[in-house]
Enzyme design. Structure first.
Site, mmCIF file in Angstrom:
data_model
loop_
_atom_site.group_PDB
_atom_site.id
_atom_site.type_symbol
_atom_site.label_atom_id
_atom_site.label_comp_id
_atom_site.label_asym_id
_atom_site.label_seq_id
_atom_site.Cartn_x
_atom_site.Cartn_y
_atom_site.Cartn_z
ATOM 1 C CB SER A 39 -1.126 -0.132 1.294
ATOM 2 O OG SER A 39 -0.314 0.042 2.493
ATOM 3 C CG ASP A 82 20.951 4.083 12.071
ATOM 4 O OD1 ASP A 82 20.371 3.059 12.021
ATOM 5 O OD2 ASP A 82 21.286 4.642 12.899
ATOM 6 N N GLY A 95 21.340 0.368 12.473
ATOM 7 C CA GLY A 95 20.555 -0.237 13.662
ATOM 8 C C GLY A 95 19.181 -0.546 13.106
ATOM 9 C CD GLU A 131 2.791 2.909 7.590
ATOM 10 O OE1 GLU A 131 3.338 2.426 8.595
ATOM 11 O OE2 GLU A 131 2.287 2.151 6.643
ATOM 12 C CG ASP A 143 12.721 -0.269 12.857
ATOM 13 O OD1 ASP A 143 12.858 -0.159 11.521
ATOM 14 O OD2 ASP A 143 12.151 -1.499 13.203
ATOM 15 C CG HIS A 153 8.935 1.233 12.479
ATOM 16 N ND1 HIS A 153 9.026 -0.081 12.598
ATOM 17 C CD2 HIS A 153 8.676 1.432 13.759
ATOM 18 C CE1 HIS A 153 8.971 -0.687 13.646
ATOM 19 N NE2 HIS A 153 8.664 0.196 14.609
ATOM 20 C CG ASN A 187 12.224 1.600 7.503
ATOM 21 O OD1 ASN A 187 11.546 0.874 6.912
ATOM 22 N ND2 ASN A 187 12.115 1.238 8.915
ATOM 23 N NE ARG A 219 16.908 -10.302 3.805
ATOM 24 C CZ ARG A 219 17.708 -11.348 4.117
ATOM 25 N NH1 ARG A 219 16.766 -12.346 4.298
ATOM 26 N NH2 ARG A 219 18.869 -11.583 4.261
ATOM 27 C CB SER A 276 9.047 6.686 13.025
ATOM 28 O OG SER A 276 8.320 6.696 14.218
HETATM 29 C C1 GRF Z 1 3.903 -0.697 6.873
HETATM 30 O O1 GRF Z 1 2.937 -0.451 7.887
HETATM 31 C C2 GRF Z 1 5.488 -0.344 7.250
HETATM 32 O O2 GRF Z 1 5.146 0.852 8.293
HETATM 33 C C3 GRF Z 1 6.072 -1.442 7.748
HETATM 34 O O3 GRF Z 1 5.334 -2.323 6.887
HETATM 35 C C4 GRF Z 1 4.127 -1.959 6.379
HETATM 36 C C5 GRF Z 1 4.099 -2.240 4.703
HETATM 37 O O4 GRF Z 1 2.708 -2.158 4.519
HETATM 38 N N1 GRF Z 1 7.442 -1.050 7.422
HETATM 39 P P1 GRF Z 1 2.565 -1.953 2.925
HETATM 40 O O5 GRF Z 1 3.199 -3.218 2.243
HETATM 41 O O6 GRF Z 1 3.388 -0.893 2.368
HETATM 42 O O7 GRF Z 1 1.111 -1.885 2.796
#
Ligand code: GRF
Length: 195
Positions: free
Chosen positions: A12, A134, A136, A167, A138, A102, A100, A84, A129
């Site tokens: 998504s 980096d 680490g 997001e 997240d 999260h 990224n 990963r 977020s």
């Molecule tokens: C999202 O919630 C993102 O925050 C996390 O993985 C999910 C991916 O969702 N890292 P999608 O595949 O983009 O719908």
């Protein structure tokens, strides 16, 4: 810049990036048959699947990943559901050019199942977020954060739906800023330059 989107799930966020005209030239999935690959296909974006089973170690996996990225002239990465942890080689090759998303207010609830972690902990507010990658888990400098209140009776599903809405708004915005060289990083602080 030429971007690759690294995925592994429903896609998504990839769809939100495509709808925002993000310059995604390649989609790489760590899992075959996922929704994100169908979305890439429908949008006419090249796709590569690299599964863990093909490689004996994380280092071997990331070597293959780097090769694909370089062969495609990829200059920046957006991770959206790529479950990963990248090795230092990849992180260093794309330092300051990898983003990224999260589903929590970091540093709370890093790693897998962040939505479930927040519900189980009983926090009243969680969120999203968007951060630079980096070495680490997240842990990179934060570009955007937005809170999502938890409502009584929320489930993993209902809360995830509201988190996704956030997001899909703030990830493309972060990609646009980095793509137009408007993010300056000083230590842990990300400064957004005026257009
Ligand atoms: C999202 O919630 C993102 O925050 C996390 O993985 C999910 C991916 O969702 N890292 P999608 O595949 O983009 O719908």
């Amino acid at each position: 810049m030429r971007w690759a989107c690294l995925v592994g799930g429903t896609g998504s966020n990839l769809r939100a990036l495509i709808d925002d005209s993000a310059p995604i030239k390649l989609v790489i999935s760590h899992k075959a048959g996922v929704g994100a690959l169908q979305i890439a296909h429908a949008a006419g974006i090249a796709q590569v699947v690299i599964t863990a089973r093909q490689y004996p170690t994380r280092e071997h996996y990331d070597e293959a990943l780097l090769r694909v990225l370089r062969d495609n002239g990829i200059e920046a990465l957006v991770l959206a559901g790529f479950l990963r942890l990248l090795t230092d080689r990849v992180v260093d090759a794309y330092a300051g050019r990898a983003i990224n998303v999260h589903p929590s207010l970091l540093p709370a609830f890093p790693g897998l199942h962040a939505v479930r972690q927040a519900l189980e902990y009983g926090v009243r507010v969680t969120g999203v977020s968007v951060h630079l990658v980096d070495r680490g888990l997240d842990s990179g400098p934060i570009i955007f954060q937005e809170a999502v209140p938890i409502r009584p009776g929320d489930t993993d599903e209902t809360l995830s739906t509201r988190i996704h809405e956030v997001e899909h708004r703030i990830l493309p915005e972060a990609v646009r800023l980095l793509d137009s060289h408007r993010l300056d990083v000083s230590g842990r602080q990300v400064v957004i330059r005026e257009a």
